[in-house]
Write a protein that holds these residues in place. Structure first.
Motif, PDB file in Angstrom:
ATOM      1  N   UNK A 288       0.866  -1.275  -0.009  1.00 19.49           N
ATOM      2  CA  UNK A 288       0.161   0.029  -0.124  1.00 19.49           C
ATOM      3  C   UNK A 288       0.969   1.100  -0.028  1.00 19.49           C
ATOM      4  N   UNK A 289       1.903   1.175   0.972  1.00 17.87           N
ATOM      5  CA  UNK A 289       2.896   2.477   0.892  1.00 17.87           C
ATOM      6  C   UNK A 289       3.544   2.504  -0.401  1.00 17.87           C
ATOM      7  N   UNK A 290       4.083   1.518  -0.980  1.00 19.72           N
ATOM      8  CA  UNK A 290       4.860   1.722  -2.491  1.00 19.72           C
ATOM      9  C   UNK A 290       3.790   2.177  -3.341  1.00 19.72           C
ATOM     10  N   UNK A 291       2.431   1.654  -3.479  1.00 15.82           N
ATOM     11  CA  UNK A 291       1.534   2.120  -4.627  1.00 15.82           C
ATOM     12  C   UNK A 291       1.022   3.655  -4.077  1.00 15.82           C
ATOM     13  N   UNK A 292       0.926   3.932  -2.769  1.00 16.29           N
ATOM     14  CA  UNK A 292       0.895   5.409  -2.604  1.00 16.29           C
ATOM     15  C   UNK A 292       1.878   6.218  -2.946  1.00 16.29           C
ATOM     16  N   UNK A 293       3.309   6.185  -2.508  1.00 15.49           N
ATOM     17  CA  UNK A 293       4.403   6.486  -2.981  1.00 15.49           C
ATOM     18  C   UNK A 293       4.570   6.882  -4.468  1.00 15.49           C
ATOM     19  N   UNK A 294       4.120   5.746  -5.298  1.00 18.79           N
ATOM     20  CA  UNK A 294       4.356   6.004  -6.701  1.00 18.79           C
ATOM     21  C   UNK A 294       3.222   6.790  -7.093  1.00 18.79           C
ATOM     22  N   UNK A 295       1.874   6.904  -6.383  1.00 16.22           N
ATOM     23  CA  UNK A 295       0.859   7.938  -6.604  1.00 16.22           C
ATOM     24  C   UNK A 295       1.370   9.374  -6.506  1.00 16.22           C
ATOM     25  N   UNK A 296       2.071   9.535  -5.572  1.00 15.01           N
ATOM     26  CA  UNK A 296       2.521  10.666  -4.961  1.00 15.01           C
ATOM     27  C   UNK A 296       3.648  11.108  -6.103  1.00 15.01           C
ATOM     28  N   UNK A 297       4.541  10.371  -6.502  1.00 16.27           N
ATOM     29  CA  UNK A 297       5.568  10.860  -7.767  1.00 16.27           C
ATOM     30  C   UNK A 297       4.808  11.105  -8.815  1.00 16.27           C
ATOM     31  N   UNK A 298       3.930  10.460  -9.282  1.00 23.35           N
ATOM     32  CA  UNK A 298       3.037  10.722 -10.541  1.00 23.35           C
ATOM     33  C   UNK A 298       2.321  11.877 -10.405  1.00 23.35           C
ATOM     34  N   UNK A 299       1.817  12.144  -9.064  1.00 25.59           N
ATOM     35  CA  UNK A 299       0.761  13.191  -9.004  1.00 25.59           C
ATOM     36  C   UNK A 299       1.883  14.438  -9.181  1.00 25.59           C
ATOM     37  N   UNK A 300       3.054  14.375  -8.503  1.00 19.67           N
ATOM     38  CA  UNK A 300       4.142  15.782  -8.686  1.00 19.67           C
ATOM     39  C   UNK A 300       4.256  15.759 -10.060  1.00 19.67           C
ATOM     40  N   UNK A 301       4.479  14.801 -10.837  1.00 15.92           N
ATOM     41  CA  UNK A 301       4.828  14.835 -12.447  1.00 15.92           C
ATOM     42  C   UNK A 301       3.689  15.499 -12.913  1.00 15.92           C
TER      43      UNK A 301
ATOM     44  N   UNK B 238      -2.451  19.313  -5.607  1.00 16.49           N
ATOM     45  CA  UNK B 238      -1.789  19.558  -4.290  1.00 16.49           C
ATOM     46  C   UNK B 238      -2.474  18.504  -3.107  1.00 16.49           C
ATOM     47  N   UNK B 239      -3.903  18.876  -3.400  1.00 12.41           N
ATOM     48  CA  UNK B 239      -4.773  17.829  -2.271  1.00 12.41           C
ATOM     49  C   UNK B 239      -4.520  16.248  -2.384  1.00 12.41           C
ATOM     50  N   UNK B 240      -4.572  15.987  -3.780  1.00 13.99           N
ATOM     51  CA  UNK B 240      -4.419  14.597  -4.135  1.00 13.99           C
ATOM     52  C   UNK B 240      -2.779  14.064  -3.706  1.00 13.99           C
ATOM     53  N   UNK B 241      -1.871  14.764  -3.827  1.00 14.79           N
ATOM     54  CA  UNK B 241      -0.448  14.650  -3.274  1.00 14.79           C
ATOM     55  C   UNK B 241      -0.606  14.458  -1.871  1.00 14.79           C
TER      56      UNK B 241
END
Length: 150
Positions: free
Chosen positions: A18-31, A53-56
């Motif tokens: 879950x953490x890895x998926x969320x971290x990946x989502x954070x990177x995609x969101x920043x991009x 910003x809120x999604x991140x």
């Protein structure tokens, strides 16, 4: 091993995944946010960035608390976003933003009421994605094996 088959078939994913998926989502969101700012001008870039910003923040909440429900993660992200926006009514974020590019990115500098709406849009979008991801991975309450994994 008893229960191994049950866990693999429909149990909750482990916190590391879950953490890895969320971290990946954070990177995609920043991009996505950086890409949006690069191609969109004016209100589209600004308010789209607010929503992202809120999604991140939601993704970071899930990194920190991997078992957070979609509603809890979305509400937490919205509360943080709104809290930072209301903090801009004081001089603190503006002063910190003058001293640091990171502070400018994280805190902004001036209060803008429409931002509150766009943060809610981002929280709703993040909630939808988190809910959909949970239903795909079997994280929903009532999914097979959910009761066995508590």
């Amino acid at each position: 091993m008893p229960g191994t088959r049950d866990r693999a078939a429909g149990a909750l994913p482990d916190p590391v995944r879950i953490r890895l998926a969320a971290a990946g989502a954070a990177v995609v969101t920043v991009g996505a946010g950086l890409g949006l700012r690069a191609v969109a001008a004016g209100n589209v870039g600004k308010y789209g960035g607010d929503a992202l910003y809120t999604v991140l923040i939601l993704a970071l909440v899930v990194v920190a608390v991997p078992r957070a429900t979609p509603l809890t993660a979305a509400a937490s992200a919205l509360a943080v976003s709104w809290g930072i926006e209301f903090l801009q009514l004081s001089e603190v974020p503006a002063e910190l933003s003058r001293r640091s590019a990171v502070a400018r990115l994280v805190l902004g500098s001036t209060f803008d009421p429409p931002d509150l709406f766009w943060y809610a849009v981002g929280a709703a979008a993040g909630w939808l994605v988190h809910t959909a991801a949970g239903s795909v991975t079997g994280r929903r309450a009532g999914s097979p094996g959910h009761e066995r994994c508590r």
